[in-house]
Design a protein around this motif. Structure first.
Motif, mmCIF file in Angstrom:
data_model
loop_
_atom_site.group_PDB
_atom_site.id
_atom_site.type_symbol
_atom_site.label_atom_id
_atom_site.label_comp_id
_atom_site.label_asym_id
_atom_site.label_seq_id
_atom_site.Cartn_x
_atom_site.Cartn_y
_atom_site.Cartn_z
ATOM 1 N N GLY A 142 -26.212 44.033 39.053
ATOM 2 C CA GLY A 142 -26.538 43.805 37.660
ATOM 3 C C GLY A 142 -25.374 43.970 36.722
ATOM 4 O O GLY A 142 -24.248 44.287 37.123
ATOM 5 N N TYR A 143 -25.672 43.760 35.436
ATOM 6 C CA TYR A 143 -24.729 43.895 34.345
ATOM 7 C C TYR A 143 -25.396 44.750 33.271
ATOM 8 O O TYR A 143 -26.567 44.544 32.934
ATOM 9 C CB TYR A 143 -24.384 42.520 33.760
ATOM 10 N N ALA A 144 -24.648 45.710 32.725
ATOM 11 C CA ALA A 144 -25.186 46.557 31.661
ATOM 12 C C ALA A 144 -24.113 46.816 30.619
ATOM 13 O O ALA A 144 -22.938 46.967 30.947
ATOM 14 C CB ALA A 144 -25.690 47.873 32.232
ATOM 15 N N ASN A 145 -24.533 46.876 29.354
ATOM 16 C CA ASN A 145 -23.657 47.351 28.299
ATOM 17 C C ASN A 145 -24.394 48.467 27.565
ATOM 18 O O ASN A 145 -25.326 49.049 28.115
ATOM 19 C CB ASN A 145 -23.205 46.202 27.390
ATOM 20 N N LYS A 146 -24.035 48.735 26.331
ATOM 21 C CA LYS A 146 -24.607 49.870 25.616
ATOM 22 C C LYS A 146 -26.129 49.770 25.461
ATOM 23 O O LYS A 146 -26.829 50.777 25.510
ATOM 24 C CB LYS A 146 -23.930 49.986 24.250
#
Length: 181
Positions: A142-146
């Motif tokens: 996956g991809y995650a930011n704030k």
């Protein structure tokens, strides 16, 4: 039974790596990422899921979940996820709805944004008088930011029925909003 032994071995290996990685409390930095001035803490995320099921008689799945995540450092986190998922079946056959209860380990592998995640838990059926709890395995990326988290995972339920025996697999997409507690 062999699957359960393999999963137990994998869980012990991950626990050992996790313990070894967090034991360097005296160091300000380590090979696994900066620990100086890093604010360890909890994150909470709410997501929606949709999936393509590989086994008949199921058509697709939809669900919603909540995930609590504890950041051990900038690269490694432990997770606990629960919610509700429904496996839809056509032809006037009752659907199968269940509550997933999964514990996992998340490792950020590129730019503290892209991650791999492994989860292990139980799928507890709650609809249509089906009462056989299943082991649930869910590796993903996956991809995650704030605030945003998007992931693709493969989920396998070893005790859910299908047309030719037991064991149902699906490829699922999760989109979530998360924040620090």
């Amino acid at each position: 039974m062999k699957i359960l032994k393999s999963i137990t071995g994998l869980f012990l290996l991950c626990s050992t790596v996790l313990t070894t990685a967090t034991m360097s409390a005296q160091e300000t930095t380590s090979a696994i990422g900066a620990t100086e001035n890093y604010d360890q803490g909890f994150r909470l995320g709410f997501g929606i899921n949709g999936g393509f099921i590989f086994d008949d008689p199921y058509d697709f799945s939809l669900g919603a979940d909540a995930r609590i995540q504890y950041d051990l450092n900038q690269r490694y986190s432990i997770t606990f996820t629960t919610g509700f998922t429904n496996l839809f079946i056509g032809d006037d056959i009752p659907d199968l709805g269940f509550i997933p209860a999964k514990a996992g380990f998340k490792a950020f592998v590129w730019e503290n944004r892209f991650y791999v995640l492994g989860e292990l838990g139980a799928a507890i059926p709650v609809t249509n008088d089906y009462n056989k709890t299943s082991l649930l395995l869910a590796p993903g990326i996956g991809y995650a930011n704030k605030y945003f988290d998007a992931s693709i995972r493969y989920e396998y339920y070893n005790d859910f029925p299908r047309e030719n025996g037991e064991g149902v697999g699906q490829l699922a997409l999760r989109l979530a909003y998360g924040f620090r507690l």
